[in-house]
Design a protein around this motif. Sequence first.
Motif, PDB file in Angstrom:
ATOM      1  N   ALA A   1     -12.250 -16.168  47.961  1.00  0.00           N
ATOM      2  CA  ALA A   1     -11.413 -17.219  47.371  1.00  0.00           C
ATOM      3  C   ALA A   1     -11.403 -18.460  48.258  1.00  0.00           C
ATOM      4  N   PRO A   2     -11.309 -19.654  47.669  1.00  0.00           N
ATOM      5  CA  PRO A   2     -11.301 -20.890  48.460  1.00  0.00           C
ATOM      6  C   PRO A   2     -10.195 -20.943  49.513  1.00  0.00           C
ATOM      7  N   SER A   3      -9.023 -20.398  49.198  1.00  0.00           N
ATOM      8  CA  SER A   3      -7.907 -20.474  50.146  1.00  0.00           C
ATOM      9  C   SER A   3      -8.094 -19.550  51.345  1.00  0.00           C
ATOM     10  N   ARG A   4      -8.954 -18.560  51.213  1.00  0.00           N
ATOM     11  CA  ARG A   4      -9.165 -17.527  52.241  1.00  0.00           C
ATOM     12  C   ARG A   4      -7.885 -16.727  52.520  1.00  0.00           C
ATOM     13  N   LYS A   5      -6.892 -16.869  51.667  1.00  0.00           N
ATOM     14  CA  LYS A   5      -5.654 -16.135  51.875  1.00  0.00           C
ATOM     15  C   LYS A   5      -5.845 -14.674  51.466  1.00  0.00           C
ATOM     16  N   PRO A   6      -5.576 -13.728  52.348  1.00  0.00           N
ATOM     17  CA  PRO A   6      -5.807 -12.313  51.997  1.00  0.00           C
ATOM     18  C   PRO A   6      -4.853 -11.837  50.916  1.00  0.00           C
ATOM     19  N   ALA A   7      -5.294 -10.834  50.176  1.00  0.00           N
ATOM     20  CA  ALA A   7      -4.497 -10.268  49.089  1.00  0.00           C
ATOM     21  C   ALA A   7      -3.936  -8.914  49.492  1.00  0.00           C
ATOM     22  N   HIS A   8      -2.976  -8.456  48.712  1.00  0.00           N
ATOM     23  CA  HIS A   8      -2.425  -7.117  48.895  1.00  0.00           C
ATOM     24  C   HIS A   8      -2.389  -6.422  47.544  1.00  0.00           C
ATOM     25  N   ALA A   9      -2.427  -5.103  47.569  1.00  0.00           N
ATOM     26  CA  ALA A   9      -2.340  -4.337  46.326  1.00  0.00           C
ATOM     27  C   ALA A   9      -0.926  -4.427  45.781  1.00  0.00           C
ATOM     28  N   ALA A  10      -0.823  -4.638  44.466  1.00  0.00           N
ATOM     29  CA  ALA A  10       0.485  -4.762  43.828  1.00  0.00           C
ATOM     30  C   ALA A  10       0.561  -3.836  42.625  1.00  0.00           C
ATOM     31  N   MET A  11       1.719  -3.201  42.459  1.00  0.00           N
ATOM     32  CA  MET A  11       2.002  -2.394  41.271  1.00  0.00           C
ATOM     33  C   MET A  11       3.256  -2.966  40.625  1.00  0.00           C
ATOM     34  N   ASN A  12       3.096  -3.518  39.440  1.00  0.00           N
ATOM     35  CA  ASN A  12       4.207  -4.098  38.704  1.00  0.00           C
ATOM     36  C   ASN A  12       4.401  -3.347  37.391  1.00  0.00           C
ATOM     37  N   MET A  13       5.529  -3.556  36.765  1.00  0.00           N
ATOM     38  CA  MET A  13       5.766  -2.975  35.448  1.00  0.00           C
ATOM     39  C   MET A  13       5.952  -4.101  34.431  1.00  0.00           C
ATOM     40  N   PHE A  14       5.210  -4.006  33.347  1.00  0.00           N
ATOM     41  CA  PHE A  14       5.340  -4.929  32.234  1.00  0.00           C
ATOM     42  C   PHE A  14       5.991  -4.166  31.073  1.00  0.00           C
ATOM     43  N   VAL A  15       7.150  -4.596  30.639  1.00  0.00           N
ATOM     44  CA  VAL A  15       7.790  -4.016  29.458  1.00  0.00           C
ATOM     45  C   VAL A  15       7.404  -4.911  28.286  1.00  0.00           C
ATOM     46  N   CYS A  16       6.437  -4.463  27.490  1.00  0.00           N
ATOM     47  CA  CYS A  16       5.827  -5.295  26.451  1.00  0.00           C
ATOM     48  C   CYS A  16       6.429  -4.983  25.082  1.00  0.00           C
ATOM     49  N   SER A  17       7.081  -5.958  24.493  1.00  0.00           N
ATOM     50  CA  SER A  17       7.664  -5.792  23.160  1.00  0.00           C
ATOM     51  C   SER A  17       6.578  -5.879  22.096  1.00  0.00           C
ATOM     52  N   PRO A  18       6.806  -5.261  20.931  1.00  0.00           N
ATOM     53  CA  PRO A  18       5.829  -5.373  19.840  1.00  0.00           C
ATOM     54  C   PRO A  18       5.638  -6.830  19.431  1.00  0.00           C
ATOM     55  N   ARG A  19       4.411  -7.179  19.094  1.00  0.00           N
ATOM     56  CA  ARG A  19       4.095  -8.548  18.702  1.00  0.00           C
ATOM     57  C   ARG A  19       4.429  -8.791  17.233  1.00  0.00           C
ATOM     58  N   ASP A  20       4.740 -10.037  16.935  1.00  0.00           N
ATOM     59  CA  ASP A  20       4.954 -10.447  15.542  1.00  0.00           C
ATOM     60  C   ASP A  20       3.596 -10.628  14.862  1.00  0.00           C
ATOM     61  N   LEU A  21       3.449 -10.003  13.719  1.00  0.00           N
ATOM     62  CA  LEU A  21       2.231 -10.126  12.915  1.00  0.00           C
ATOM     63  C   LEU A  21       2.573 -10.857  11.635  1.00  0.00           C
ATOM     64  N   ARG A  22       1.615 -11.610  11.117  1.00  0.00           N
ATOM     65  CA  ARG A  22       1.878 -12.323   9.863  1.00  0.00           C
ATOM     66  C   ARG A  22       1.128 -11.652   8.708  1.00  0.00           C
ATOM     67  N   PRO A  23       1.545 -11.908   7.490  1.00  0.00           N
ATOM     68  CA  PRO A  23       0.915 -11.249   6.337  1.00  0.00           C
ATOM     69  C   PRO A  23      -0.561 -11.599   6.224  1.00  0.00           C
ATOM     70  N   HIS A  24      -1.303 -10.654   5.677  1.00  0.00           N
ATOM     71  CA  HIS A  24      -2.732 -10.856   5.460  1.00  0.00           C
ATOM     72  C   HIS A  24      -2.968 -11.916   4.398  1.00  0.00           C
ATOM     73  N   GLU A  25      -3.972 -12.763   4.649  1.00  0.00           N
ATOM     74  CA  GLU A  25      -4.385 -13.760   3.677  1.00  0.00           C
ATOM     75  C   GLU A  25      -5.898 -13.677   3.522  1.00  0.00           C
ATOM     76  N   PRO A  26      -6.428 -13.688   2.301  1.00  0.00           N
ATOM     77  CA  PRO A  26      -7.883 -13.614   2.103  1.00  0.00           C
ATOM     78  C   PRO A  26      -8.591 -14.743   2.837  1.00  0.00           C
ATOM     79  N   VAL A  27      -9.747 -14.430   3.408  1.00  0.00           N
ATOM     80  CA  VAL A  27     -10.528 -15.413   4.157  1.00  0.00           C
ATOM     81  C   VAL A  27     -11.982 -15.012   4.114  1.00  0.00           C
ATOM     82  N   ALA A  28     -12.856 -15.991   4.202  1.00  0.00           N
ATOM     83  CA  ALA A  28     -14.298 -15.715   4.156  1.00  0.00           C
ATOM     84  C   ALA A  28     -14.923 -15.676   5.537  1.00  0.00           C
ATOM     85  N   SER A  29     -14.189 -16.089   6.591  1.00  0.00           N
ATOM     86  CA  SER A  29     -14.775 -16.138   7.932  1.00  0.00           C
ATOM     87  C   SER A  29     -14.897 -14.740   8.518  1.00  0.00           C
TER      88      SER A  29
END
Length: 315
Positions: free
Chosen positions: A72-100
């Motif tokens: 890395a450009p900064s040369r700053k050393p890293a450390h191992a990290a263990m975090n927890m992400f509490v991920c909520s369900p995502r909002d989905l929108r209704p299906h719409e016909p499409v040709a792509s």
Amino acid sequence: MPPSIPSPTLRIPIELLTQFSFSQFGTVIENPTTSPAPPSARLPPPPSVLANQNTALKYLDVTHMSDLYSLAPSRKPAHAAMNMFVCSPRDLRPHEPVASMPSSWGDIDFDDESGDGDAGSRTLFDVHILERHPFTTQTFIPLGIGAAEQTQYLVIVAPTLPASRHRTDKHPPYPTPERAKKRRSVREIFARARPSPFSNEAAPPASSYSRLHPSQRPKGPGLPDLRNVRAFVASGKQAVTYGAGTWHAPMVVLGEEAVDFVVVQFVNGVGIEDCQEVELKVDERAEEGITVAVDTDVRGRVVVKAGPGAVKAKL
């Protein structure tokens, strides 16, 4: 605010998460004996040994972790990290016909009603942002959900374009095999000769990159290849490791309940070196940008539309 890049209008079908299909982006961590992948899409299981007084089967090196912060450009050393992400369900929108359709899968009819007869639902998830961690792998390990439950999550990734495709002269910090050139001593110059005057080596030593497992090697400093975005559905019995520099969307949880993920990576506290983001900007004349088509059956399980096990395979 992250920089923005133009987004094409594409609908992405969902694939089954397997190590065979995900190998260019990282690794899948799972019990190989219960993998949802069809036999034709399974790779040989990792080496294993008996452990815990022969009451456990220990699979070795199920994922590969990388700490490339020495580049890395900064040369700053890293450390191992263990975090927890509490991920909520995502909002989905209704299906719409499409040709792509996504260029990587050709002509897929997203409006085809054929299937196994289940009257499920059709929804859409819009991808607005992609990120990468150029100097570290990142492993997401879900907690507390089983394969029989409805809660699942999507793993959305993109290949990396060659750096020459950039339309800017300034690249973000990224690991490169060689640092800035410096004057070498006579010994260093002769050490590269073959046969070496200081050893019996007949070939030059392998570069630090070539010694890395393929999933550990950086993907390059280029922007994401938006026309080849891919989406995989994972069960609660699967964890995933993004290779260093892999462009991916933030975690996308489906269903009705949040999912707790333990996330393992290296960090050095320099924001632009720990995480880089791009926002996908949709043209004002377009109705949508990059969208993942999420089909589910009557039980709420995602229907796989592309790759091995398509349509018939359900997690």
